[in-house]
Write a protein that holds these residues in place. Structure first.
Motif, mmCIF file in Angstrom:
data_model
loop_
_atom_site.group_PDB
_atom_site.id
_atom_site.type_symbol
_atom_site.label_atom_id
_atom_site.label_comp_id
_atom_site.label_asym_id
_atom_site.label_seq_id
_atom_site.Cartn_x
_atom_site.Cartn_y
_atom_site.Cartn_z
ATOM 1 N N VAL A 45 0.884 -1.169 0.000
ATOM 2 C CA VAL A 45 0.000 0.000 0.000
ATOM 3 C C VAL A 45 0.916 1.210 0.000
ATOM 4 O O VAL A 45 1.570 1.495 1.011
ATOM 5 N N ILE A 46 0.996 1.863 -1.117
ATOM 6 C CA ILE A 46 1.949 2.956 -1.243
ATOM 7 C C ILE A 46 1.345 4.127 -2.002
ATOM 8 O O ILE A 46 0.321 4.003 -2.655
ATOM 9 N N SER A 47 2.016 5.256 -1.903
ATOM 10 C CA SER A 47 1.569 6.423 -2.651
ATOM 11 C C SER A 47 1.793 6.207 -4.133
ATOM 12 O O SER A 47 2.659 5.437 -4.545
ATOM 13 N N ASP A 48 1.047 6.924 -4.892
ATOM 14 C CA ASP A 48 1.207 6.880 -6.331
ATOM 15 C C ASP A 48 2.361 7.804 -6.716
ATOM 16 O O ASP A 48 2.173 8.981 -7.018
ATOM 17 N N ASP A 49 3.566 7.245 -6.679
ATOM 18 C CA ASP A 49 4.756 8.057 -6.903
ATOM 19 C C ASP A 49 4.837 8.627 -8.307
ATOM 20 O O ASP A 49 5.329 9.735 -8.519
ATOM 21 N N TYR A 50 4.371 7.857 -9.236
ATOM 22 C CA TYR A 50 4.393 8.311 -10.624
ATOM 23 C C TYR A 50 3.555 9.575 -10.753
ATOM 24 O O TYR A 50 3.986 10.596 -11.286
ATOM 25 N N LYS A 51 2.376 9.490 -10.182
ATOM 26 C CA LYS A 51 1.466 10.637 -10.188
ATOM 27 C C LYS A 51 2.076 11.833 -9.454
ATOM 28 O O LYS A 51 1.940 12.977 -9.892
ATOM 29 N N GLY A 52 2.747 11.543 -8.330
ATOM 30 C CA GLY A 52 3.352 12.616 -7.545
ATOM 31 C C GLY A 52 4.372 13.391 -8.356
ATOM 32 O O GLY A 52 4.369 14.626 -8.389
ATOM 33 N N GLN A 84 1.685 -10.630 -5.492
ATOM 34 C CA GLN A 84 2.083 -9.231 -5.507
ATOM 35 C C GLN A 84 0.925 -8.353 -5.946
ATOM 36 O O GLN A 84 0.373 -8.532 -7.032
ATOM 37 N N THR A 85 0.548 -7.433 -5.115
ATOM 38 C CA THR A 85 -0.564 -6.551 -5.436
ATOM 39 C C THR A 85 -0.211 -5.183 -4.881
ATOM 40 O O THR A 85 0.355 -5.078 -3.805
ATOM 41 N N ILE A 86 -0.540 -4.182 -5.626
ATOM 42 C CA ILE A 86 -0.198 -2.837 -5.176
ATOM 43 C C ILE A 86 -1.451 -1.980 -5.092
ATOM 44 O O ILE A 86 -2.217 -1.901 -6.051
ATOM 45 N N THR A 87 -1.659 -1.384 -3.953
ATOM 46 C CA THR A 87 -2.734 -0.414 -3.817
ATOM 47 C C THR A 87 -2.097 0.969 -3.831
ATOM 48 O O THR A 87 -1.229 1.254 -3.007
ATOM 49 N N HIS A 88 -2.503 1.776 -4.771
ATOM 50 C CA HIS A 88 -1.943 3.123 -4.842
ATOM 51 C C HIS A 88 -2.837 4.114 -4.107
ATOM 52 O O HIS A 88 -4.040 4.135 -4.325
#
Lengths: 287, 287
Positions: A111-118, A271-275
């Motif tokens: 569960v991480i921030s959407d770094d690309y978007k940032g 592997q699953t990512i929640t942005h």
DNA sequence: TTGTAAGCGTTATCAT
DNA sequence: ATGATAACGCTTACAA
């Protein structure tokens, strides 16, 4: 007594936390501790408690996995971790439910921030102000987030047809104010450089700004700086810091819910990512 | 497995920590979390680990003491506590080794800053600058330290033959920046007031200063402010904060050593106070 | 010295 | 349903 309950049943009502895997960051770190605080509140609501995983049990050294099996923790949270640490790899590959608010790897829920978007928010903002040359200051690549944000920068710059020189990228030699200060002095010494930088951590950004000022540069008039995180203090800094805000409360909250669900309804790990969304908050280190 | 070890032996190699007994302060609080961090490092060196005491175990509500007996913790640290909380009283009266970095009460070993000295440092400093009228801003009295510092102020002012009006004492309605801001606005509204204040917490002081500034006052030129704690950020605040520095690293360290000693050589509990020195660090919120 | 058995407090299983 | 008992994994006390 609770140790008897743990011994007899399978459940310990305990969640292990890996916190200082990549650096000496302690509870006082505003960003990570806020995620942990939020996570803790939420799991406690469900009756769980957290334990900091250390590599020692009583007197003997243990791997993370052995420690967790010993303690029979129901799950583990990796607040920050080094993806190359064999201890972490072993733990993540095991059958123990694991979640991370930092690293991404096979069999790991993140569960991480959407770094690309940032980073995109930053670049778009810089472009909207008319900049063609857009810089970035990263922290050490041992932290996934720094690495990712820099990758996002490279991708986005190319994708948007903006050019950048390798010298427009500076990497700080640590996670703190002091290392930022050194970077600030360094940027000040450059004869040819961007007039706007994204510093991918607020606390490093504070140092960069003061380092720049120590060499006579005015922020934002001569150089504009955008931070990343939006920790509590960023709004009280002078000048108040323009930054990419990460929603630490939501990251901790979602990680907690997700982990509890994994514990209570075990399934195959994957592997699953929640942005978690980020936003740009414009204050006064940019004009 | 460790639960079996705990069950069979008497030792759990675990130290319970009471952290948020008096307010919703979380890990992100720079002062308390730094004490905790230092304590944690030191006990871990001796093979212990820390567990946050919560009033819930799995699904049922427990008193602190029941929780500790359940978990068989070897000792407990009270990072901050309310001396009127029956749960705290019961725990401290019990036979479980207990130490506090905050409250003082019978049967409790305390490792705290020398608050009397801290306030004296301030008053002497103010006097040395020629002030006769010397103000103070306190936080809520539910925290022992705020209460004590205010008492020290009253005693010292009398003792030194300085007079003060009750209106020279302001108490903030909480532990944070926002409550400080309100105090700053309030002080700005006073027609007759001291020109120097001690604010007995840095984070409240930040708010006071900004509140004052919001009403057009300049710190330090029109009002001088001295903080208390010297948290990391105080030196990066603008203007950098003059403050009474508490040695959080030493407080945590000594508390850890003391508690371990109590655990390993049990003796009759008694009230004992170890005072850790403070110092004044002069920066730019005073002239 | 080395080994064996009892016991820690709770859950879960298996008879009744 | 209800109650007795084995099992959980480790430490410790005691016996050989």
């Amino acid at each position: 007594m609770s140790s008897a309950r743990i011994l007899s049943s399978k459940k310990s009502w305990t969640i292990g936390v890996i916190y200082s895997d990549i650096s000496l960051i302690g509870f006082e770190h505003p960003f990570f501790s806020h995620i942990l605080q939020s996570f803790k509140s939420q799991v406690e609501r469900a009756g769980y408690e957290i334990v900091m995983i250390v590599s020692k049990l009583g007197n003997s050294e243990l791997t993370y996995l052995d420690w967790c099996r010993n303690k029979k923790v129901d799950g583990v949270l990796i607040v920050m971790g080094n993806i190359n640490n064999p201890n972490i790899i072993e733990l993540v590959q095991s059958d123990i439910p694991t979640i991370s608010t930092d690293i991404v790897m096979p069999n790991l829920y993140s569960v991480i921030s959407d770094d690309y978007k940032g980073v995109e928010l930053y670049i778009n903002y810089a472009v909207s102000k008319g900049y063609k040359r857009i810089g970035i200051v990263s922290g050490p690549f041992s932290a996934r987030s720094f690495y990712n944000r820099l990758e996002a920068y490279r991708n986005l710059m190319n994708q948007k047809g903006l050019t950048y020189a390798e010298t427009d990228i500076v990497v700080a030699d640590g996670f703190g104010y002091d290392e930022g200060f050194v970077v600030g002095e360094f940027i000040a010494s450059l004869k040819d450089r961007p007039d706007i930088y994204l510093v991918t951590s607020d606390v490093i950004a504070f140092g960069v700004i003061r380092g720049l000022e120590s060499k006579g540069f005015n922020v934002p008039n001569q150089i504009e700086i955008v931070g990343y995180d939006d920790i509590d203090f960023s709004k009280h800094f002078t000048p108040p810091l323009t930054t990419i805000k990460q929603d630490t409360a939501k990251i901790g909250f979602q990680a907690a819910n997700q982990l509890i669900q994994m514990i209570e309804n075990p399934t195959q790990k994957k592997q699953t990512i929640t942005h978690v969304p980020v936003e740009i908050v414009i204050r006064e280190t940019t004009k």
